[in-house]
Design a protein around this motif. Structure first.
Motif, mmCIF file in Angstrom:
data_model
loop_
_atom_site.group_PDB
_atom_site.id
_atom_site.type_symbol
_atom_site.label_atom_id
_atom_site.label_comp_id
_atom_site.label_asym_id
_atom_site.label_seq_id
_atom_site.Cartn_x
_atom_site.Cartn_y
_atom_site.Cartn_z
ATOM 1 N N HIS A 151 0.863 13.640 7.498
ATOM 2 C CA HIS A 151 0.550 12.917 6.258
ATOM 3 C C HIS A 151 1.156 13.620 5.044
ATOM 4 C CE1 HIS A 151 -1.706 10.855 3.108
ATOM 5 N NE2 HIS A 151 -1.806 9.875 3.980
ATOM 6 N N LEU A 192 4.905 12.951 5.045
ATOM 7 C CA LEU A 192 5.174 11.577 4.629
ATOM 8 C C LEU A 192 4.987 11.417 3.122
ATOM 9 C CD1 LEU A 192 3.387 9.649 7.519
ATOM 10 C CD2 LEU A 192 5.855 9.921 7.199
ATOM 11 N N LEU A 246 3.140 6.245 -1.311
ATOM 12 C CA LEU A 246 2.632 6.112 0.051
ATOM 13 C C LEU A 246 1.261 5.442 -0.039
ATOM 14 C CD1 LEU A 246 2.989 6.752 3.074
ATOM 15 C CD2 LEU A 246 1.803 8.910 2.651
ATOM 16 N N VAL A 262 -1.003 5.036 6.065
ATOM 17 C CA VAL A 262 -0.338 5.469 7.290
ATOM 18 C C VAL A 262 -1.245 5.081 8.450
ATOM 19 C CG1 VAL A 262 0.505 7.440 8.630
ATOM 20 C CG2 VAL A 262 0.725 7.452 6.138
ATOM 21 N N VAL A 270 4.116 3.184 8.334
ATOM 22 C CA VAL A 270 4.050 3.710 6.978
ATOM 23 C C VAL A 270 4.170 2.541 6.010
ATOM 24 C CG1 VAL A 270 5.178 5.242 5.324
ATOM 25 C CG2 VAL A 270 5.097 5.876 7.748
ATOM 26 N N VAL A 286 8.304 1.042 8.721
ATOM 27 C CA VAL A 286 8.063 1.184 7.282
ATOM 28 C C VAL A 286 8.019 -0.207 6.691
ATOM 29 C CG1 VAL A 286 8.939 2.094 5.103
ATOM 30 C CG2 VAL A 286 9.232 3.430 7.208
#
Length: 155
Positions: A4, A7, A18, A21, A32, A71
């Motif tokens: 995490h 990311l 972000l 997730v 993501v 994504v």
């Protein structure tokens, strides 16, 4: 660093947010969800491809084990996860599911009034309800297609 953190650092370094997730039950698929608040129409395929390519490289270098990376945009029913989300979308209609009931109720739908000092304020038909941000299990925007037509923005 855990996945995490990697990311978050990578996505924010590319100028995106972000949002969420998810990992599949066996951890083989990594999903993501990204957003770009200053982009009126939200993220598009090119944004997702850019982030996906960068994340693929970073996750390989960091030796994270997964089979598939996905994504995407959070969608028009975007989840609200962080305090900043509840501030940003004040004035929007949302649905909320709480971990523990407030006045005997766990599910609410209303207009988000914002968050202050860790307390979320939600205007519902019968008045205003206030609850701790930490008690939120799930919260999502309610798509408003009329507003989307008038402002040419989905969220």
């Amino acid at each position: 660093m855990d996945v995490h953190e990697v990311l978050e650092k990578t996505v924010s370094g590319l100028g995106y947010e972000l949002v969420d997730v998810e990992r599949s039950p066996r951890g083989r698929v990594l999903r993501v969800f990204i957003d770009k608040p200053d982009k009126p129409r939200g993220v598009d395929v090119e944004d997702c491809a850019l982030v996906s390519n960068q994340l693929s490289r970073v996750l390989m270098v960091e030796n994270f084990d997964y089979d598939q990376l996905e994504v995407s945009s959070p969608g028009i029913d975007r989840p609200l996860k962080k305090e900043a989300d509840f501030e940003r979308f004040a004035g929007s209609e949302i649905t909320v599911k709480l971990r523990l009931p407030v006045n005997g109720q766990r599910n609410f739908k209303g207009v988000l009034q914002g968050v202050r000092e860790g307390k979320v304020r939600l205007q519902i038909d019968s008045g205003e309800v206030v609850f701790d941000l930490m008690s939120v299990d799930k919260a999502r925007l309610v798509p408003n297609f009329d507003r989307a037509k008038s402002t040419d923005r989905l969220v």
